[in-house]
Motif scaffolding. Structure first.
Motif, short mmCIF file in Angstrom:
data_model
loop_
_atom_site.label_atom_id
_atom_site.label_comp_id
_atom_site.label_asym_id
_atom_site.label_seq_id
_atom_site.Cartn_x
_atom_site.Cartn_y
_atom_site.Cartn_z
N ASP A 567 0.99 -1.20 -0.30
CA ASP A 567 0.06 0.49 0.36
C ASP A 567 0.82 1.44 0.04
O ASP A 567 0.84 2.11 0.59
CB ASP A 567 -1.25 -0.05 1.15
N GLY A 568 1.81 0.92 -0.33
CA GLY A 568 2.77 2.31 -0.13
C GLY A 568 3.89 3.07 1.00
O GLY A 568 4.62 3.76 1.20
N THR A 569 3.86 1.85 1.87
CA THR A 569 3.74 2.26 3.60
C THR A 569 5.59 1.94 3.36
O THR A 569 5.83 1.25 2.20
CB THR A 569 3.02 1.64 4.22
N ALA A 570 5.81 2.32 4.12
CA ALA A 570 7.84 1.96 4.41
C ALA A 570 7.53 0.45 4.68
O ALA A 570 6.94 -0.10 5.04
CB ALA A 570 7.92 2.66 5.91
N VAL A 571 8.53 -0.34 5.12
CA VAL A 571 8.56 -1.27 4.51
C VAL A 571 8.81 -1.83 6.18
O VAL A 571 9.74 -1.24 7.45
CB VAL A 571 9.89 -2.59 4.42
N SER A 572 8.59 -3.59 6.98
CA SER A 572 8.36 -3.15 8.45
C SER A 572 8.70 -4.36 8.54
O SER A 572 9.20 -5.01 7.84
CB SER A 572 6.85 -3.09 8.86
N TYR A 573 9.99 -4.52 9.91
CA TYR A 573 10.14 -5.96 10.01
C TYR A 573 9.89 -6.45 11.57
O TYR A 573 8.84 -6.43 11.90
CB TYR A 573 11.99 -5.56 10.30
N GLY A 574 9.52 -7.83 11.34
CA GLY A 574 9.47 -8.69 12.19
C GLY A 574 8.43 -10.21 12.08
O GLY A 574 7.63 -9.92 11.34
N ARG A 575 9.03 -11.39 12.86
CA ARG A 575 8.55 -12.58 12.45
C ARG A 575 6.90 -12.15 12.05
O ARG A 575 6.00 -12.91 11.09
CB ARG A 575 8.58 -13.66 13.11
N VAL A 576 5.95 -11.64 13.35
CA VAL A 576 5.00 -11.53 13.74
C VAL A 576 4.75 -10.25 13.43
O VAL A 576 4.95 -9.27 14.15
CB VAL A 576 4.06 -12.08 14.65
N ILE A 577 3.92 -9.35 12.93
CA ILE A 577 3.75 -8.06 12.70
C ILE A 577 1.78 -7.93 12.18
O ILE A 577 1.56 -8.72 11.81
CB ILE A 577 4.09 -7.33 11.83
N SER A 578 1.52 -6.25 12.99
CA SER A 578 0.34 -6.30 12.51
C SER A 578 0.35 -4.69 11.81
O SER A 578 1.44 -4.18 11.96
CB SER A 578 -0.52 -5.56 13.54
N HIS A 579 -0.32 -4.88 10.58
CA HIS A 579 -0.33 -3.18 10.10
C HIS A 579 -1.90 -3.03 9.76
O HIS A 579 -3.41 -3.77 9.04
CB HIS A 579 -0.11 -3.71 8.41
N VAL A 580 -2.25 -1.36 9.24
CA VAL A 580 -3.84 -0.71 9.06
C VAL A 580 -3.76 -0.45 7.64
O VAL A 580 -2.92 0.12 7.31
CB VAL A 580 -3.61 0.64 10.57
N TYR A 581 -4.40 -1.21 6.58
CA TYR A 581 -4.72 -0.55 5.79
C TYR A 581 -6.00 0.57 5.54
O TYR A 581 -7.04 0.04 6.59
CB TYR A 581 -5.37 -1.68 4.65
#
Length: 679
Positions: A567-581
């Motif tokens: 969605d054009g957001t920055a790269v995130s790091y982690g094995r388990v991670i949450s993201h809001v669209y």
């Protein structure tokens, strides 16, 4: 003294009337008391106003950077060590009358007869009129009046030079729009100004200029020589022709083994920006409807076997048009073979291996092989024969294969010929050969350690000892990953892919031989991972939980998980991670893992997350609130806050700041002061 109503007078039972008790004198005292209070208030207010006015008119100087000081940074009366203060009063009356009469008489008479140092000394002495106390201001102008030509000075002789230019246009498709230019003068140096047909005007002695179009170009250069040099031709003009190279089209057409497909490519070498059009004709009139393409390269599949002529017509931006063509035979069945070894001393025994491809369109099975070893021996009808060459020479080998289509009862054949494929010498050269140790494997997961064992043989005639070995391992991209000069080689393959291995051996007589095995080692990466998400759909804003799942068979531990949510957001790091669209749409998610050996693997899920727009609701209108006291503060600060300077005068920012501060102080002071008196 002000009497309180608690005093005895007010509480006296005999009191009947104030006026009766004190009469007119009491009223007079009361009136005078009020006058005194008003007078005190006026006097105090006047003193405060005077103080404010005095503060406003005290000189405040800004240093240009917002800093203030009570004294200016430079004062005319303190900077000069000599008494310049008397000059303005005396000079206007006496200097004009004496300076013109004495300066011309002393300077010209001494300059021609004395050394330059004497002339300079004389020029600095200027008669001072009576009463004048300064001499420095009048000394400076007289120095410039000394003659510039000194006795015994050497005169300058002008030099004459010629301007020359060299122009060299490019001649290949990569540089034909470029022009190399250079200018020189026959004496000394110069500065140059070029004009390239109005398309550019660099100022350089030499360089490369790139035109935007072809055609006849007018080039002009103007040179400016140094002082003392005269150019016969300060400006030179030449014309050059910028044109495309001669168009010579070339194409490459290859049949794909076992199919009716061909791979085609334009090999002319013309960059795409200079190609106006490109047209391929794959059938050349053999069918009623011609199949065409405008691509530079690609794959084309025929419907039937047969012989076709492939043509390409190319037109350049410059207007050149030419056609290249190449015949191609499409059979579906493709003959091919390999041999080991391909060279050595006589007698040389060679093992041949059939590598033919059957027709994938018809599925017909290859059931016939015919070998011609090129040494005059009888043909052999085996799939993988062995043949011994007994004489020295170079031998061309031919293999013909045939298939049978059981459904149509038809047969197709194909033939491949490899010229001078087998080389047999007099046994002067060693035979290079190698294998992998029994403890090693030619395929497996990374890291894969393989031990290569030398199996080379010395020359048959000389039996000369092999003295050196040279190993070379390259990956599928052609890059060398390992070289060694040991007889045997052990190497650990860290990355996945196919690897080609070659060994060159040299004997004590300097004779060498090389063996190469293409795609000899196959290595799997040993790194894999996937991921899940929940939920994978919903309304915006949608909070999604992602979890990576590394392959338990990975060779090394994973050090990093990098997420691209699409969605054009920055790269995130982690094995388990949450993201809001935040917005509606369909999103592809990628996860890249990196192990402790810095190898990477990317897992992709296309169109994995679906977000729909939320239903629109009308939010209540919020009523703005104002904090207590904020309106008063806003009123105070706004009275003197329009701009940082007073009337736009630079350096007055500190004065305005102090005025604002003092205004607030006196505003609060008067409020408190008048409050004390009930006002």
């Amino acid at each position: 003294m002000k009497l309180s109503r608690s005093d005895s007078y007010y509480n006296s039972p005999s009191r009947t009337d104030d006026s009766a008790f004190c009469g007119s004198s009491c009223r007079t005292a009361d009136t005078s008391g009020k006058s005194v209070k008003k007078s005190k208030m006026l006097i105090l207010s006047g003193l405060l106003i005077i103080f404010l006015l005095l503060f406003a008119v005290v000189p405040v100087y800004a240093d240009g950077e917002g800093n203030t000081t009570d004294t200016p940074t430079s004062t005319p009366t303190t900077t000069d060590t000599e008494p310049p203060t008397e000059t303005p009063t005396e000079t206007p009356t006496e200097t004009p009358t004496e300076t013109p009469t004495e300066t011309p008489t002393e300077t010209p008479t001494e300059t021609p007869t004395e050394a330059p140092t004497t002339a300079t000394s004389t020029a600095t002495v200027t008669p001072t009129p009576t009463g004048t106390t300064t001499t420095a201001p009048t000394a400076t102008p007289t120095v410039t009046t000394a003659p510039t030509t000194q006795p015994n000075a050497t005169s300058t002789v002008d030099k004459t030079a010629t301007l020359n230019i060299t122009l060299t246009p490019g001649k290949t498709w990569s540089d034909f729009l470029k022009l190399e230019y250079a200018a020189t003068v026959s004496y000394g140096t110069a500065t140059y100004k070029w004009d390239f047909n109005g398309e550019g005007s660099p100022e350089a002695k030499s360089g490369t200029f790139t035109f935007g179009t072809t055609g006849t170009k007018t080039i002009t250069v103007t040179a400016t020589p140094p002082k003392g040099v005269t150019l016969k031709n300060p400006t030179e003009t030449k014309t050059v022709t910028i044109a495309e190279p001669k168009l010579e089209p070339k194409i490459s057409v290859d049949a794909v083994a076992g199919t009716y497909k061909i791979n085609f490519e334009d090999k002319t070498g013309v960059p795409d920006e200079y190609v106006k059009s490109r047209l391929w004709d794959f059938d050349a009139g053999n069918t009623s409807s011609k199949a065409t393409s405008a691509s530079k390269s690609g794959t084309y599949e025929y419907k039937n076997s047969g012989t076709y002529t492939v043509k390409m017509k190319i037109t350049t931006v410059g207007g050149q048009t030419k056609t290249a063509e190449q015949p191609i035979s499409i059979k579906g069945l493709t003959a091919d073979f390999s041999a080991d070894p391909t060279s050595g001393g006589a007698p040389l025994e060679v093992k041949f291996t059939d590598k033919s491809s059957k027709n994938s369109v018809t599925g017909a099975t290859i059931d016939f092989w015919k070998w011609d070893f090129g040494d005059g021996s009888s043909p052999v009808y085996e799939q993988n024969p062995t043949h011994k060459y007994t004489k020295v020479g170079k031998y061309t080998v031919t293999l013909m294969v045939s298939d049978t289509d059981s459904s149509t009862k038809t047969s197709n054949s194909d033939t491949v010929t490899k010229k001078d494929y087998i080389v047999v010498d007099e046994g002067l050269y060693p035979t290079a050969n190698f294998d992998v140790a029994s403890s090693s494997s030619r395929s497996g997961n990374a890291p894969l350690e393989v031990k290569f064992v030398d199996k080379s043989k010395p020359a048959a005639s000389s039996n000369a000892t092999i003295t050196s070995w040279s190993w070379k391992i390259t990956n599928s991209g052609g890059s060398t990953v390992k070289t060694a000069s040991t007889q045997d080689l052990t190497y650990k393959f860290e990355d996945g892919g196919k690897y080609t291995v070659s060994l060159t051996v040299t004997d004590k007589n300097g004779k060498s031989n090389t063996k190469t095995e293409t795609d000899y080692i196959t290595v799997s990466s040993g790194l894999s991972a996937t991921f899940t998400a929940s939920p994978t759909s919903g309304t915006a804003p949608l909070n999604v939980r992602f979890e990576a799942k590394p392959d338990p068979d990975n060779t090394y531990d994973i050090d990093e998980y990098a997420w691209n949510f699409g969605d054009g957001t920055a790269v995130s790091y982690g094995r388990v991670i949450s993201h809001v669209y935040q917005s509606a749409g369909t999103y592809t998610v990628k996860m890249t893992v990196t192990d402790e050996k810095s190898k990477t693997y990317t897992a992709t899920r296309s169109n994995y997350i679906t977000v729909t727009a939320a239903s629109k609701t009308v939010a209540p209108t919020a009523t703005p609130t104002v904090a207590a006291g904020s309106e008063s503060d806003k009123t105070k600060s706004s009275k003197l806050s329009k701009g940082d300077r007073i009337f736009g005068i630079p350096g007055t920012q500190p004065i305005r700041s102090e005025m604002q501060r003092m205004y607030g102080f006196f505003d609060d002071f008067f409020t408190l002061f008048f409050g004390m008196f009930g006002k």
